[in-house]
Design a protein around this motif. Sequence first.
Motif, PDB file in Angstrom:
ATOM      1  N   LYS A   4       0.813  -1.217   0.000  1.00 13.05           N
ATOM      2  CA  LYS A   4       0.000   0.000   0.000  1.00 13.05           C
ATOM      3  C   LYS A   4       0.848   1.269   0.000  1.00 13.05           C
ATOM      4  O   LYS A   4       0.309   2.359   0.054  1.00 13.05           O
TER       5      LYS A   4
ATOM      6  N   ALA B  23      -1.725   4.180   0.784  1.00 12.03           N
ATOM      7  CA  ALA B  23      -3.116   3.963   0.385  1.00 12.03           C
ATOM      8  C   ALA B  23      -3.848   3.198   1.473  1.00 12.03           C
ATOM      9  O   ALA B  23      -3.269   2.362   2.169  1.00 12.03           O
TER      10      ALA B  23
ATOM     11  N   THR C 255      -1.460   6.193  -5.751  1.00 13.42           N
ATOM     12  CA  THR C 255      -0.530   6.393  -4.643  1.00 13.42           C
ATOM     13  C   THR C 255       0.821   6.875  -5.150  1.00 13.42           C
ATOM     14  O   THR C 255       1.473   7.706  -4.506  1.00 13.42           O
TER      15      THR C 255
ATOM     16  N   HIS D 251      -3.995   9.926   3.650  1.00 14.35           N
ATOM     17  CA  HIS D 251      -3.833   8.690   2.923  1.00 14.35           C
ATOM     18  C   HIS D 251      -4.664   8.775   1.656  1.00 14.35           C
ATOM     19  O   HIS D 251      -5.615   9.545   1.576  1.00 14.35           O
TER      20      HIS D 251
END
Length: 195
Positions: free
Chosen positions: A114, A144, A154, A189
């Motif tokens: 992520k 993310a 991202t 985020h």
Amino acid sequence: MTALLAITLGFLSHSNMPNEIPLMAVGFGLRYSPDTPVPVSPDHPLYNRVLIDPIEEMPGSVRLSIARPSTINEGLKLTLEHLHMLAPTSAEAKVRLTARWVSYDGGGMLFGGKNATVTLHYRLTRIDSGAVIFDREIITKAMADNKAGGPMPTLRAATAVNFASIAGCLDKAAFGRAPSDCALTPQFHVTTRRR
């Protein structure tokens, strides 16, 4: 508390593509640590004085992973313009900012990661003498909350954070106060929503 940067149709987007995070992430209420870049005042040494060259050594794979090179260059330009550092014309510029693409990593997001990381090297020189005023590599990250959009959103966020980081660092460098690590940490985020 960490904010979420929702990527929805038209949200903060300067492009024609839907669900695309912008490459300028300053001035929208997004916060960074240790501080958030703000527009410089007319008495600042870099106020309307920076000329930006196109980013050097950008790999062709960036087009597939992040955006077209022209879009990325525009993101850096818009960031400095929003913070009142971009020279309106080349005749008014006193310093030249050159950026060199070093690397990027989507963190294996297609396979469960992520995080995304983007590294650029920046140099600020005086136009009249060519003297180097600032020379630094900046490594920025974005995270993310989900994987719905794959790595691109991202990676775009990490690139936008890199641009915010150089702007914040140049603000301080003008007064000899640039930190050794210029990277800002986003207090947001990325999250994507399928439509």
